[in-house]
Design a protein around this motif. Structure first.
Motif, PDB file in Angstrom:
ATOM      1  N   TYR A  16       0.835  -1.205   0.000  1.00 40.82           N
ATOM      2  CA  TYR A  16       0.000   0.000   0.000  1.00 40.82           C
ATOM      3  C   TYR A  16       0.870   1.256   0.000  1.00 40.82           C
ATOM      4  CZ  TYR A  16       0.722   1.243   4.910  1.00 40.82           C
ATOM      5  OH  TYR A  16       1.270   1.648   6.097  1.00 40.82           O
ATOM      6  N   ARG A  17       2.110   1.127   0.495  1.00 35.83           N
ATOM      7  CA  ARG A  17       3.014   2.292   0.530  1.00 35.83           C
ATOM      8  C   ARG A  17       3.379   2.770  -0.876  1.00 35.83           C
ATOM      9  NH1 ARG A  17       5.137  -1.134   4.570  1.00 35.83           N
ATOM     10  NH2 ARG A  17       4.699  -0.336   6.650  1.00 35.83           N
ATOM     11  N   SER A  20       1.237   5.877  -1.876  1.00 32.38           N
ATOM     12  CA  SER A  20       1.116   6.972  -0.907  1.00 32.38           C
ATOM     13  C   SER A  20       0.986   8.338  -1.580  1.00 32.38           C
ATOM     14  CB  SER A  20       2.302   6.966   0.055  1.00 32.38           C
ATOM     15  OG  SER A  20       3.511   7.152  -0.667  1.00 32.38           O
ATOM     16  N   ASP A  21       1.608   8.542  -2.728  1.00 32.41           N
ATOM     17  CA  ASP A  21       1.533   9.835  -3.418  1.00 32.41           C
ATOM     18  C   ASP A  21       0.478   9.843  -4.523  1.00 32.41           C
ATOM     19  OD1 ASP A  21       3.589  10.741  -1.842  1.00 32.41           O
ATOM     20  OD2 ASP A  21       5.149  10.140  -3.270  1.00 32.41           O
TER      21      ASP A  21
END
Length: 171
Positions: A16-17, A20-21
């Motif tokens: 999921y990281r 992040s943007d």
């Protein structure tokens, strides 16, 4: 009210990281994985992405119709259907007269049905092509009708414009 610990939801997967943007830059997300090609394992069995109908022999089933590319599907399906009807009548006779000997008749019926099913599945590509041709022909017909409708409305609009110009010129 019961007290104690309650099971919480598990944490999200670590990838999921990678997103992040995403809200600020949608192009920052990684591309999707490429499609699988060839053989792949799934739930203990090996599957392939090739759209090939396995032969009856590959499935361990005896083929009751002639082999080869020039099969008369209508003739073979009719023949298998007659055999199926005969075997069903024989099964009914066996169930009345010798009920303990029904298993062989059921196996014969199963073999005939598998052969019919395989023949019908062999016709699927032809059916898909025929369906696609029908869809494309209906789309062409709809578009031709739309063009004719536009032409008719254009002619009506030009006629109304000419009448309006004649009325304005007459005043």
């Amino acid at each position: 009210m019961a007290t104690g610990t309650a099971a919480s939801y598990p944490p999200p997967p670590p990838y999921y990281r990678l997103y992040s943007d995403y809200i600020t830059d949608p192009d920052s997300a990684p591309p999707p994985p490429p499609p699988i090609e060839g053989a792949y394992p799934l739930y203990g069995s090996t599957y392939t992405t090739e759209a090939v109908l396995p032969s009856l022999e590959d499935q361990g089933v005896r083929q009751l119709y002639p082999k080869g590319p020039n099969i008369d599907f209508k003739k073979e399906l009719t023949s298998l259907n007659r055999d199926l009807q005969l075997h069903i009548l024989e099964l009914a006779d066996v169930l009345v007269e010798r009920p303990s000997q029904y298993a062989r008749r059921v196996e014969d019926i199963s073999l005939i049905l598998r052969n019919m099913h395989h023949l019908l599945n062999s016709l699927r590509p032809h059916q898909a092509r025929a369906t696609l041709i029908h869809i494309l022909e209906s789309q062409i017909k709809q578009r031709k009708q739309a063009v004719e409708d536009i032409k008719r409305r254009r002619d009506e609009a030009q006629k109304l414009l000419k009448e309006a110009i004649q009325i304005l010129d007459g005043q």
